[in-house]
Design a protein around this motif. Sequence first.
Motif, short mmCIF file in Angstrom:
data_model
loop_
_atom_site.label_atom_id
_atom_site.label_comp_id
_atom_site.label_asym_id
_atom_site.label_seq_id
_atom_site.Cartn_x
_atom_site.Cartn_y
_atom_site.Cartn_z
N ALA A 1 -8.54 3.26 4.00
CA ALA A 1 -7.41 3.95 3.37
C ALA A 1 -7.67 4.20 1.89
CB ALA A 1 -6.14 3.14 3.56
N HIS B 1 6.37 3.23 0.96
CA HIS B 1 5.74 2.95 2.25
C HIS B 1 6.18 3.95 3.33
CE1 HIS B 1 4.78 -1.06 0.63
NE2 HIS B 1 3.93 -1.18 1.63
N THR C 1 -5.69 -7.03 -5.43
CA THR C 1 -4.60 -7.59 -4.64
C THR C 1 -4.29 -9.01 -5.09
OG1 THR C 1 -3.84 -8.16 -2.40
CG2 THR C 1 -6.18 -8.47 -2.85
N ASP D 1 -8.02 -9.81 4.10
CA ASP D 1 -7.01 -8.92 4.65
C ASP D 1 -7.01 -7.59 3.90
OD1 ASP D 1 -4.44 -8.24 6.12
OD2 ASP D 1 -3.71 -8.24 4.05
N PHE D 2 -7.18 -7.64 2.60
CA PHE D 2 -7.19 -6.43 1.77
C PHE D 2 -8.33 -5.50 2.18
CE2 PHE D 2 -7.21 -4.53 -2.71
CZ PHE D 2 -5.99 -3.90 -2.54
N ARG E 1 -9.41 -4.91 4.97
CA ARG E 1 -9.07 -4.14 6.18
C ARG E 1 -8.52 -2.77 5.80
NH1 ARG E 1 -5.01 -7.64 9.42
NH2 ARG E 1 -5.20 -5.92 10.92
N LEU E 2 -8.13 -2.63 4.55
CA LEU E 2 -7.57 -1.37 4.06
C LEU E 2 -8.61 -0.50 3.36
CD1 LEU E 2 -4.38 -2.99 2.55
CD2 LEU E 2 -4.36 -1.35 4.44
N SER E 3 -9.87 -0.90 3.44
CA SER E 3 -10.92 -0.19 2.70
C SER E 3 -10.98 1.29 3.06
CB SER E 3 -12.28 -0.85 2.94
OG SER E 3 -12.60 -0.85 4.31
N VAL F 1 0.80 -1.23 0.00
CA VAL F 1 0.00 0.00 0.00
C VAL F 1 0.83 1.28 0.00
CG1 VAL F 1 -2.01 -1.07 1.06
CG2 VAL F 1 -0.22 -0.13 2.53
N GLU G 1 2.55 -0.94 6.44
CA GLU G 1 1.36 -1.75 6.17
C GLU G 1 0.51 -1.88 7.43
OE1 GLU G 1 0.40 -3.78 3.34
OE2 GLU G 1 1.80 -2.67 2.09
N LEU H 1 -1.49 1.40 8.20
CA LEU H 1 -2.66 1.64 7.35
C LEU H 1 -3.80 0.68 7.66
CD1 LEU H 1 -2.00 2.64 3.66
CD2 LEU H 1 -2.89 3.97 5.54
N ARG H 2 -3.49 -0.42 8.28
CA ARG H 2 -4.55 -1.36 8.69
C ARG H 2 -5.18 -0.98 10.02
NH1 ARG H 2 -1.53 -4.04 5.14
NH2 ARG H 2 -2.39 -5.81 4.00
#
Length: 256
Positions: A244, A183, A231, A237-238, A240-242, A6, A145, A148-149
């Motif tokens: 962001a 990052h 992804t 898991d992805f 969880r970044l919604s 990310v 990472e 951002l989570r």
Amino acid sequence: MFDSGVGGLTVLAELRKLMPKAPVIYAADIAGLPYGAKSEAEVAARVAGLLGRMAERYDPRLICIACNTASTIALGMVREVLETPIVGTVPAIKPAAKVTKTGVIGLLGTEATVRQGYVDDLAREFADGKTLLRHGSNQLVALGEKKLRGETVSVDEVAKAASGLILQPGGENLDTVVLACTHFPLLEPELREAFGKDVAFIHGAAGIARRIAHLLEGQSFGFFARSFAVTTGEIDDFKRLSGAFERHGITRLRKF
């Protein structure tokens, strides 16, 4: 916009300032994370293979490799095999050399990035007469990472992961740090606290965004086009970044 994870969102944030309505496909190779721990051959093969498949599937008008490690290793190879215009990401040594007052510049990147000959070339061309200290920290990628989570990242964790830069001979005179991984700007508040107020941090996100906007100048985008993210990793898991991604106008997350 392609990255190992990310970190490329730091580039997308700058691009949105210039092209707020442009449809963007954000591609995160989370299954391949971290690139910094891989060999050059592994990174080159993975990036070229993935971008080839993605270009075929999505037919983008431009590709941005928003990853220093992937760019310093595979940019030339990808440009040779794809006809799509490609914008890479390289360490911002040139602007850092203009800013430093002590002449001591720190390069903070992944382990793979800091050992590349490409970095040697940039140092010779733009920082001649300056001292360039390098430190590779794959742990900072993981911390970016994690942050951002929504997980807690402490200044102590960041300071420990970056300490190898300032503990080198000459590190006491360091006044400018190049964040040579997309990052790392995610952790800039923690890095500023760790290094102190007298150290300037530089990264290339704004310059990359300007380059993309320049190459796409005059082109129109259909109103029906919508941004989304894909992804190579686990979709749960992805997601969880919604939050962001939503901050950058991306609400659809998919598995590649």
